[in-house]
Scaffold this active site. Sequence first.
Site, PDB file in Angstrom:
ATOM      1  N   ASP A 170       1.179  -1.090  -0.109  1.00  0.00           N
ATOM      2  CA  ASP A 170      -0.074  -0.260   0.322  1.00  0.00           C
ATOM      3  C   ASP A 170       1.386   0.908  -0.042  1.00  0.00           C
ATOM      4  O   ASP A 170       2.207   1.478   0.031  1.00  0.00           O
ATOM      5  CB  ASP A 170      -1.012  -0.102   1.218  1.00  0.00           C
ATOM      6  N   GLY A 205      -3.055   4.006  -8.425  1.00  0.00           N
ATOM      7  CA  GLY A 205      -3.366   5.056  -9.693  1.00  0.00           C
ATOM      8  C   GLY A 205      -2.808   6.581  -9.834  1.00  0.00           C
ATOM      9  O   GLY A 205      -2.828   7.056 -10.906  1.00  0.00           O
ATOM     10  N   ASP A 225     -10.009   3.114  -4.014  1.00  0.00           N
ATOM     11  CA  ASP A 225     -10.962   2.258  -3.040  1.00  0.00           C
ATOM     12  C   ASP A 225     -11.834   2.277  -4.200  1.00  0.00           C
ATOM     13  O   ASP A 225     -13.001   3.141  -4.193  1.00  0.00           O
ATOM     14  CB  ASP A 225     -10.905   2.520  -1.855  1.00  0.00           C
TER      15      ASP A 225
HETATM   16  C1  GAL Z   1      -5.815   1.498   0.875  1.00  0.00           C
HETATM   17  C2  GAL Z   1      -6.428   0.565   0.161  1.00  0.00           C
HETATM   18  C3  GAL Z   1      -7.138  -0.940   0.279  1.00  0.00           C
HETATM   19  C4  GAL Z   1      -6.768  -1.747   1.543  1.00  0.00           C
HETATM   20  C5  GAL Z   1      -6.530  -0.603   2.691  1.00  0.00           C
HETATM   21  C6  GAL Z   1      -6.367  -0.669   4.185  1.00  0.00           C
HETATM   22  O1  GAL Z   1      -4.894   2.296   1.224  1.00  0.00           O
HETATM   23  O2  GAL Z   1      -6.232   0.869  -0.945  1.00  0.00           O
HETATM   24  O3  GAL Z   1      -7.252  -1.778  -0.531  1.00  0.00           O
HETATM   25  O4  GAL Z   1      -5.645  -2.448   2.181  1.00  0.00           O
HETATM   26  O5  GAL Z   1      -5.919   0.331   2.483  1.00  0.00           O
HETATM   27  O6  GAL Z   1      -5.695  -0.247   5.182  1.00  0.00           O
END
Ligand code: GAL
Length: 403
Positions: A170, A205, A225
Amino acid sequence: MGGSTRAGTMMMLSYMVLFVLSAAPAAVVGGRAALRGRGMLDNGLALAPQMGWNSWNHFHCNIDEKMIKETADAMVSTGLSSLGYHYINLDDCWGEQNRDSQGNLVAKASTFPSGIKALADYVHNKGLKFGIYSDAGTQTCSKTMPGSLGYEDQDAKTFAAWEVDYLKYDNCNNPDTSPQERYSKMSKALQNSGRNILFSMCEWGQNDPATWAASVGNSWRTTGDIDDNWGSMTSIADQNNQWASYAKPGGWNDPDMLEVGNGGMTTEEYRSHFSIWALAKAPLLIGCDVRSMNYQTLEILSNSEVIAVNQDKLGVQGQKVKSDGDLEVWAGPLSGGRVVVVLWNRGSGKASITANWSDIGLKSSDVVKARDLWAHKTISSVQGKLTATIGSHSCKMYVLSPK
Ligand code: GAL
Protein backbone atom coordinates in the site's frame (compact mmCIF):
# COMPACT_ATOMS: atom_id res chain seq x y z
CA MET A 1 18.40 -22.86 -35.93
CA GLY A 2 20.64 -20.89 -38.35
CA GLY A 3 20.68 -17.06 -38.30
CA SER A 4 18.90 -16.60 -41.62
CA THR A 5 16.19 -19.14 -40.76
CA ARG A 6 15.66 -17.41 -37.44
CA ALA A 7 15.41 -14.03 -39.21
CA GLY A 8 12.90 -15.59 -41.62
CA THR A 9 10.84 -16.96 -38.77
CA MET A 10 10.94 -13.58 -37.00
CA MET A 11 9.73 -11.88 -40.20
CA MET A 12 6.91 -14.38 -40.56
CA LEU A 13 5.95 -13.78 -36.95
CA SER A 14 5.91 -10.01 -37.44
CA TYR A 15 3.70 -10.43 -40.49
CA MET A 16 1.35 -12.57 -38.44
CA VAL A 17 1.30 -9.92 -35.71
CA LEU A 18 0.70 -7.20 -38.29
CA PHE A 19 -2.09 -9.24 -39.80
CA VAL A 20 -3.77 -9.68 -36.43
CA LEU A 21 -3.39 -5.97 -35.68
CA SER A 22 -4.76 -4.81 -39.00
CA ALA A 23 -7.64 -7.28 -38.92
CA ALA A 24 -9.08 -5.79 -35.73
CA PRO A 25 -10.17 -2.22 -34.95
CA ALA A 26 -8.02 -0.10 -32.67
CA ALA A 27 -10.28 -0.57 -29.65
CA VAL A 28 -10.08 -4.34 -29.64
CA VAL A 29 -6.34 -4.41 -30.22
CA GLY A 30 -5.62 -3.02 -26.81
CA GLY A 31 -3.59 -6.22 -26.96
CA ARG A 32 -0.70 -4.52 -28.74
CA ALA A 33 1.22 -4.62 -25.47
CA ALA A 34 0.32 -8.26 -24.89
CA LEU A 35 1.77 -9.17 -28.26
CA ARG A 36 5.09 -7.78 -27.06
CA GLY A 37 5.22 -10.62 -24.53
CA ARG A 38 5.40 -10.96 -20.80
CA GLY A 39 5.78 -8.24 -18.19
CA MET A 40 9.39 -7.32 -17.59
CA LEU A 41 9.38 -8.28 -13.91
CA ASP A 42 9.38 -11.84 -15.23
CA ASN A 43 9.19 -13.70 -11.90
CA GLY A 44 7.00 -16.24 -13.69
CA LEU A 45 3.97 -15.28 -11.57
CA ALA A 46 0.54 -13.92 -12.55
CA LEU A 47 0.81 -15.19 -16.13
CA ALA A 48 -2.97 -15.02 -15.83
CA PRO A 49 -4.57 -12.51 -13.42
CA GLN A 50 -4.27 -13.70 -9.83
CA MET A 51 -7.37 -15.17 -8.18
CA GLY A 52 -8.18 -15.56 -4.52
CA TRP A 53 -9.71 -13.85 -1.48
CA ASN A 54 -8.72 -10.78 0.54
CA SER A 55 -9.96 -9.70 3.97
CA TRP A 56 -10.35 -5.93 3.44
CA ASN A 57 -13.62 -5.29 1.57
CA HIS A 58 -15.77 -7.17 4.06
CA PHE A 59 -13.83 -7.28 7.34
CA HIS A 60 -11.58 -4.20 7.31
CA CYS A 61 -9.57 -4.42 10.55
CA ASN A 62 -11.81 -7.05 12.17
CA ILE A 63 -9.61 -10.02 11.30
CA ASP A 64 -8.17 -12.88 13.34
CA GLU A 65 -6.61 -16.25 12.72
CA LYS A 66 -9.81 -18.21 13.41
CA MET A 67 -11.81 -16.45 10.68
CA ILE A 68 -8.93 -16.64 8.21
CA LYS A 69 -8.71 -20.41 8.78
CA GLU A 70 -12.50 -20.76 8.42
CA THR A 71 -12.27 -18.77 5.19
CA ALA A 72 -9.58 -21.09 3.84
CA ASP A 73 -11.81 -24.06 4.77
CA ALA A 74 -14.78 -22.45 2.99
CA MET A 75 -12.76 -21.67 -0.14
CA VAL A 76 -12.16 -25.40 -0.43
CA SER A 77 -15.58 -26.73 0.66
CA THR A 78 -17.51 -24.38 -1.68
CA GLY A 79 -15.38 -25.48 -4.65
CA LEU A 80 -14.03 -21.94 -5.20
CA SER A 81 -10.40 -23.00 -4.77
CA SER A 82 -10.73 -25.67 -7.45
CA LEU A 83 -11.95 -22.96 -9.85
CA GLY A 84 -8.62 -21.13 -9.46
CA TYR A 85 -9.15 -18.90 -6.40
CA HIS A 86 -5.88 -19.90 -4.75
CA TYR A 87 -4.64 -16.94 -2.72
CA ILE A 88 -5.85 -16.27 0.84
CA ASN A 89 -4.67 -12.73 1.51
CA LEU A 90 -4.49 -10.85 4.81
CA ASP A 91 -4.92 -7.12 4.38
CA ASP A 92 -4.20 -4.32 6.87
CA CYS A 93 -4.20 -4.75 10.68
CA TRP A 94 -2.49 -8.12 11.14
CA GLY A 95 0.51 -6.75 13.09
CA GLU A 96 1.50 -5.19 16.39
CA GLN A 97 1.91 -1.43 16.48
CA ASN A 98 5.69 -1.74 17.02
CA ARG A 99 8.53 -3.85 15.66
CA ASP A 100 10.44 -6.14 18.06
CA SER A 101 13.86 -5.26 19.48
CA GLN A 102 15.55 -6.59 16.30
CA GLY A 103 13.32 -4.46 14.10
CA ASN A 104 11.13 -7.35 12.90
CA LEU A 105 7.42 -7.08 12.15
CA VAL A 106 5.36 -8.98 14.73
CA ALA A 107 1.93 -10.59 14.39
CA LYS A 108 -0.71 -9.03 16.63
CA ALA A 109 -0.81 -11.26 19.72
CA SER A 110 -4.47 -10.66 20.55
CA THR A 111 -5.76 -11.73 17.09
CA PHE A 112 -2.99 -13.90 15.60
CA PRO A 113 -1.61 -15.63 18.72
CA SER A 114 -0.20 -18.59 16.75
CA GLY A 115 1.82 -16.28 14.50
CA ILE A 116 1.82 -15.80 10.75
CA LYS A 117 3.99 -18.82 9.87
CA ALA A 118 1.47 -21.19 11.51
CA LEU A 119 -1.37 -19.53 9.60
CA ALA A 120 0.54 -19.80 6.31
CA ASP A 121 1.16 -23.49 7.09
CA TYR A 122 -2.56 -24.03 7.67
CA VAL A 123 -3.42 -22.35 4.36
CA HIS A 124 -0.71 -24.29 2.48
CA ASN A 125 -1.94 -27.58 3.94
CA LYS A 126 -5.29 -26.91 2.25
CA GLY A 127 -3.51 -26.65 -1.12
CA LEU A 128 -3.87 -22.85 -1.13
CA LYS A 129 -1.41 -19.96 -1.21
CA PHE A 130 -0.94 -17.29 1.44
CA GLY A 131 -0.71 -13.52 0.99
CA ILE A 132 0.11 -10.64 3.31
CA TYR A 133 0.00 -6.83 3.29
CA SER A 134 2.43 -4.03 4.00
CA ASP A 135 2.95 -0.41 3.01
CA ALA A 136 5.56 1.74 1.25
CA GLY A 137 5.45 4.27 4.08
CA THR A 138 6.18 4.53 7.80
CA GLN A 139 2.81 3.06 8.85
CA THR A 140 0.02 1.19 7.08
CA CYS A 141 -3.19 3.04 6.19
CA SER A 142 -4.94 1.99 9.43
CA LYS A 143 -1.95 3.36 11.37
CA THR A 144 -2.23 0.30 13.62
CA MET A 145 1.06 -1.20 12.45
CA PRO A 146 4.39 -0.21 10.85
CA GLY A 147 4.97 0.11 7.12
CA SER A 148 8.05 -1.32 5.39
CA LEU A 149 9.72 1.91 4.25
CA GLY A 150 13.41 1.61 5.17
CA TYR A 151 12.90 -2.04 6.21
CA GLU A 152 12.31 -3.52 2.74
CA ASP A 153 15.05 -6.19 2.84
CA GLN A 154 14.35 -7.21 6.41
CA ASP A 155 10.58 -7.45 5.88
CA ALA A 156 10.92 -9.33 2.57
CA LYS A 157 13.13 -11.86 4.38
CA THR A 158 10.56 -12.14 7.18
CA PHE A 159 7.78 -12.76 4.65
CA ALA A 160 9.93 -15.38 2.88
CA ALA A 161 10.68 -17.08 6.24
CA TRP A 162 6.93 -17.20 6.94
CA GLU A 163 6.48 -18.76 3.46
CA VAL A 164 4.33 -15.93 2.18
CA ASP A 165 3.41 -16.20 -1.54
CA TYR A 166 1.93 -12.76 -2.21
CA LEU A 167 2.51 -9.20 -0.99
CA LYS A 168 0.00 -6.38 -1.41
CA TYR A 169 1.95 -3.16 -0.91
CA ASP A 170 0.00 0.00 0.00
CA ASN A 171 0.94 3.67 -0.27
CA CYS A 172 -0.10 5.44 2.96
CA ASN A 173 2.08 7.61 5.20
CA ASN A 174 4.91 8.00 2.71
CA PRO A 175 7.39 10.89 2.80
CA ASP A 176 6.30 12.14 -0.65
CA THR A 177 9.18 10.48 -2.47
CA SER A 178 8.51 8.85 -5.83
CA PRO A 179 6.53 5.59 -5.82
CA GLN A 180 8.88 4.32 -8.56
CA GLU A 181 11.68 4.42 -6.01
CA ARG A 182 9.73 3.04 -3.05
CA TYR A 183 7.99 0.21 -4.93
CA SER A 184 11.15 -0.79 -6.85
CA LYS A 185 12.98 -1.16 -3.56
CA MET A 186 10.46 -3.68 -2.24
CA SER A 187 10.32 -5.41 -5.64
CA LYS A 188 14.09 -5.99 -5.51
CA ALA A 189 13.92 -7.02 -1.85
CA LEU A 190 11.31 -9.66 -2.71
CA GLN A 191 13.43 -10.91 -5.60
CA ASN A 192 16.38 -11.28 -3.20
CA SER A 193 14.31 -12.86 -0.43
CA GLY A 194 14.83 -16.46 -1.51
CA ARG A 195 11.12 -16.99 -2.21
CA ASN A 196 9.07 -16.25 -5.31
CA ILE A 197 6.48 -13.75 -4.08
CA LEU A 198 3.78 -12.16 -6.24
CA PHE A 199 4.02 -8.37 -5.92
CA SER A 200 0.68 -6.53 -5.95
CA MET A 201 1.19 -2.76 -6.01
CA CYS A 202 -1.46 -0.60 -4.37
CA GLU A 203 -0.43 2.92 -5.34
CA TRP A 204 -4.05 3.83 -6.28
CA GLY A 205 -3.08 4.83 -9.83
CA GLN A 206 -1.75 8.18 -8.62
CA ASN A 207 1.42 8.19 -10.71
CA ASP A 208 -0.01 6.31 -13.73
CA PRO A 209 1.66 3.01 -12.71
CA ALA A 210 0.47 1.27 -15.88
CA THR A 211 3.15 3.24 -17.72
CA TRP A 212 6.08 2.13 -15.53
CA ALA A 213 5.12 -0.71 -13.19
CA ALA A 214 5.48 -3.73 -15.49
CA SER A 215 9.13 -4.04 -14.48
CA VAL A 216 8.28 -3.65 -10.78
CA GLY A 217 5.09 -5.55 -9.95
CA ASN A 218 2.71 -8.26 -11.12
CA SER A 219 -0.28 -5.91 -10.84
CA TRP A 220 -0.90 -2.28 -10.00
CA ARG A 221 -4.01 -0.55 -8.74
CA THR A 222 -5.26 1.98 -11.30
CA THR A 223 -7.81 3.69 -9.02
CA GLY A 224 -8.75 4.63 -5.49
CA ASP A 225 -10.74 2.22 -3.33
CA ILE A 226 -13.90 0.56 -4.62
CA ASP A 227 -17.09 0.96 -2.56
CA ASP A 228 -19.90 -1.54 -2.53
CA ASN A 229 -22.26 0.44 -4.77
CA TRP A 230 -23.12 0.80 -8.46
CA GLY A 231 -21.71 4.34 -8.88
CA SER A 232 -18.31 3.43 -7.47
CA MET A 233 -18.06 0.17 -9.40
CA THR A 234 -18.98 1.70 -12.79
CA SER A 235 -16.69 4.68 -12.32
CA ILE A 236 -13.76 2.40 -11.43
CA ALA A 237 -14.46 0.22 -14.48
CA ASP A 238 -14.18 3.36 -16.67
CA GLN A 239 -11.02 4.68 -15.01
CA ASN A 240 -9.30 1.32 -15.34
CA ASN A 241 -10.35 1.00 -18.99
CA GLN A 242 -8.04 3.78 -20.18
CA TRP A 243 -4.94 1.71 -19.28
CA ALA A 244 -6.04 -1.43 -21.14
CA SER A 245 -3.19 -1.50 -23.64
CA TYR A 246 -0.61 -1.85 -20.83
CA ALA A 247 -1.93 -5.13 -19.38
CA LYS A 248 -0.13 -8.32 -20.28
CA PRO A 249 0.76 -11.72 -18.82
CA GLY A 250 2.86 -11.10 -15.71
CA GLY A 251 1.61 -7.52 -15.17
CA TRP A 252 -2.06 -6.50 -14.87
CA ASN A 253 -4.13 -3.38 -14.29
CA ASP A 254 -5.96 -3.73 -10.96
CA PRO A 255 -9.32 -1.92 -10.59
CA ASP A 256 -9.51 -3.15 -6.95
CA MET A 257 -11.07 -6.19 -5.35
CA LEU A 258 -14.51 -7.65 -5.87
CA GLU A 259 -17.52 -6.49 -3.84
CA VAL A 260 -19.72 -9.36 -5.08
CA GLY A 261 -21.70 -10.70 -2.10
CA ASN A 262 -21.24 -7.73 0.24
CA GLY A 263 -24.85 -6.58 -0.05
CA GLY A 264 -24.63 -3.07 -1.55
CA MET A 265 -25.59 -4.00 -5.12
CA THR A 266 -28.31 -6.13 -6.71
CA THR A 267 -27.55 -9.57 -8.13
CA GLU A 268 -27.65 -8.13 -11.67
CA GLU A 269 -25.26 -5.33 -10.69
CA TYR A 270 -22.86 -7.86 -9.17
CA ARG A 271 -23.12 -9.96 -12.33
CA SER A 272 -22.10 -6.85 -14.33
CA HIS A 273 -19.25 -6.15 -11.90
CA PHE A 274 -17.89 -9.70 -12.24
CA SER A 275 -18.34 -9.78 -16.04
CA ILE A 276 -16.46 -6.51 -16.62
CA TRP A 277 -13.66 -7.40 -14.18
CA ALA A 278 -13.24 -10.76 -15.94
CA LEU A 279 -13.22 -9.18 -19.41
CA ALA A 280 -10.74 -6.51 -18.23
CA LYS A 281 -8.31 -9.20 -17.02
CA ALA A 282 -8.51 -7.80 -13.50
CA PRO A 283 -7.19 -9.82 -10.57
CA LEU A 284 -10.25 -11.68 -9.24
CA LEU A 285 -9.99 -11.29 -5.47
CA ILE A 286 -13.19 -12.20 -3.66
CA GLY A 287 -14.04 -9.66 -0.96
CA CYS A 288 -17.08 -11.10 0.81
CA ASP A 289 -17.55 -13.47 3.74
CA VAL A 290 -17.35 -16.80 1.88
CA ARG A 291 -18.33 -18.66 5.08
CA SER A 292 -21.87 -17.33 4.83
CA MET A 293 -22.39 -16.20 1.21
CA ASN A 294 -25.76 -16.90 -0.40
CA TYR A 295 -26.48 -19.01 -3.46
CA GLN A 296 -26.52 -16.04 -5.91
CA THR A 297 -23.10 -14.91 -4.74
CA LEU A 298 -21.60 -18.36 -5.15
CA GLU A 299 -23.26 -18.75 -8.56
CA ILE A 300 -21.65 -15.51 -9.80
CA LEU A 301 -18.19 -16.16 -8.37
CA SER A 302 -18.12 -19.75 -9.61
CA ASN A 303 -19.15 -19.18 -13.22
CA SER A 304 -16.33 -21.16 -14.81
CA GLU A 305 -17.06 -19.82 -18.31
CA VAL A 306 -16.59 -16.21 -17.15
CA ILE A 307 -13.49 -17.19 -15.16
CA ALA A 308 -12.08 -18.81 -18.32
CA VAL A 309 -12.35 -15.45 -20.12
CA ASN A 310 -10.34 -13.80 -17.33
CA GLN A 311 -7.71 -16.54 -17.35
CA ASP A 312 -7.47 -16.85 -21.16
CA LYS A 313 -3.90 -17.40 -22.25
CA LEU A 314 -3.85 -14.56 -24.79
CA GLY A 315 -3.94 -12.16 -21.81
CA VAL A 316 -5.41 -9.15 -23.63
CA GLN A 317 -7.53 -6.74 -21.58
CA GLY A 318 -10.96 -6.21 -23.17
CA GLN A 319 -12.20 -2.64 -23.49
CA LYS A 320 -15.24 -0.46 -23.93
CA VAL A 321 -15.54 -0.33 -27.72
CA LYS A 322 -18.84 1.54 -28.11
CA SER A 323 -21.22 3.58 -26.00
CA ASP A 324 -24.52 5.18 -26.82
CA GLY A 325 -25.53 7.01 -23.65
CA ASP A 326 -25.86 4.31 -21.02
CA LEU A 327 -25.80 1.45 -23.53
CA GLU A 328 -22.34 0.00 -23.93
CA VAL A 329 -20.44 -2.70 -25.78
CA TRP A 330 -17.21 -4.03 -24.23
CA ALA A 331 -15.09 -6.55 -26.13
CA GLY A 332 -11.67 -8.06 -26.56
CA PRO A 333 -9.83 -10.83 -28.37
CA LEU A 334 -9.36 -14.28 -26.83
CA SER A 335 -7.09 -17.13 -27.85
CA GLY A 336 -8.14 -19.26 -30.82
CA GLY A 337 -9.50 -16.30 -32.79
CA ARG A 338 -12.43 -15.98 -30.37
CA VAL A 339 -13.89 -12.69 -29.15
CA VAL A 340 -15.54 -11.88 -25.81
CA VAL A 341 -18.42 -9.39 -25.88
CA VAL A 342 -20.36 -7.81 -23.03
CA LEU A 343 -23.56 -5.91 -23.85
CA TRP A 344 -24.00 -3.66 -20.79
CA ASN A 345 -27.05 -1.56 -19.95
CA ARG A 346 -26.03 1.06 -17.42
CA GLY A 347 -29.36 2.92 -17.76
CA SER A 348 -32.53 2.76 -15.72
CA GLY A 349 -34.83 0.99 -18.22
CA LYS A 350 -34.78 -2.12 -20.37
CA ALA A 351 -33.09 -1.55 -23.77
CA SER A 352 -31.83 -3.26 -26.89
CA ILE A 353 -28.04 -3.22 -27.43
CA THR A 354 -26.24 -4.25 -30.63
CA ALA A 355 -22.62 -5.17 -31.20
CA ASN A 356 -21.85 -4.84 -34.90
CA TRP A 357 -19.00 -7.00 -36.14
CA SER A 358 -17.14 -3.81 -37.09
CA ASP A 359 -17.30 -2.74 -33.41
CA ILE A 360 -15.60 -5.90 -32.18
CA GLY A 361 -12.95 -6.71 -34.77
CA LEU A 362 -14.83 -9.15 -37.01
CA LYS A 363 -15.52 -8.92 -40.77
CA SER A 364 -19.18 -8.44 -41.67
CA SER A 365 -19.15 -11.77 -43.51
CA ASP A 366 -17.86 -13.70 -40.47
CA VAL A 367 -20.22 -16.35 -39.16
CA VAL A 368 -19.76 -17.26 -35.52
CA LYS A 369 -21.16 -19.43 -32.79
CA ALA A 370 -22.24 -17.33 -29.77
CA ARG A 371 -22.03 -18.78 -26.29
CA ASP A 372 -24.06 -16.91 -23.65
CA LEU A 373 -21.91 -17.27 -20.53
CA TRP A 374 -24.66 -16.49 -17.99
CA ALA A 375 -27.56 -18.39 -19.63
CA HIS A 376 -25.15 -21.23 -20.50
CA LYS A 377 -26.74 -21.51 -23.94
CA THR A 378 -25.25 -21.47 -27.45
CA ILE A 379 -26.66 -19.69 -30.50
CA SER A 380 -25.31 -21.87 -33.29
CA SER A 381 -24.95 -19.29 -36.05
CA VAL A 382 -24.74 -15.49 -35.98
CA GLN A 383 -23.56 -13.13 -38.73
CA GLY A 384 -22.87 -9.39 -38.90
CA LYS A 385 -24.17 -8.32 -35.50
CA LEU A 386 -25.42 -9.54 -32.14
CA THR A 387 -28.45 -7.85 -30.57
CA ALA A 388 -30.11 -8.50 -27.23
CA THR A 389 -32.60 -6.85 -24.90
CA ILE A 390 -30.87 -6.10 -21.62
CA GLY A 391 -32.49 -5.14 -18.31
CA SER A 392 -31.48 -2.09 -16.31
CA HIS A 393 -28.00 -2.40 -14.70
CA SER A 394 -27.64 -5.84 -16.31
CA CYS A 395 -25.43 -7.33 -18.95
CA LYS A 396 -25.11 -10.29 -21.25
CA MET A 397 -21.73 -11.81 -21.87
CA TYR A 398 -20.83 -13.89 -24.92
CA VAL A 399 -17.86 -15.68 -26.37
CA LEU A 400 -17.98 -15.70 -30.17
CA SER A 401 -16.08 -18.52 -31.87
CA PRO A 402 -15.36 -18.72 -35.60
CA LYS A 403 -17.40 -21.44 -37.33
C1 GAL B 1 -6.13 1.27 1.18
C2 GAL B 1 -6.18 0.20 0.10
C3 GAL B 1 -7.26 -0.80 0.49
C4 GAL B 1 -6.90 -1.41 1.82
C5 GAL B 1 -6.72 -0.32 2.86
C6 GAL B 1 -6.20 -0.89 4.18
O1 GAL B 1 -5.14 2.18 0.86
O2 GAL B 1 -6.46 0.78 -1.14
O3 GAL B 1 -7.40 -1.78 -0.50
O4 GAL B 1 -5.74 -2.17 1.69
O5 GAL B 1 -5.82 0.67 2.42
O6 GAL B 1 -6.02 0.10 5.15
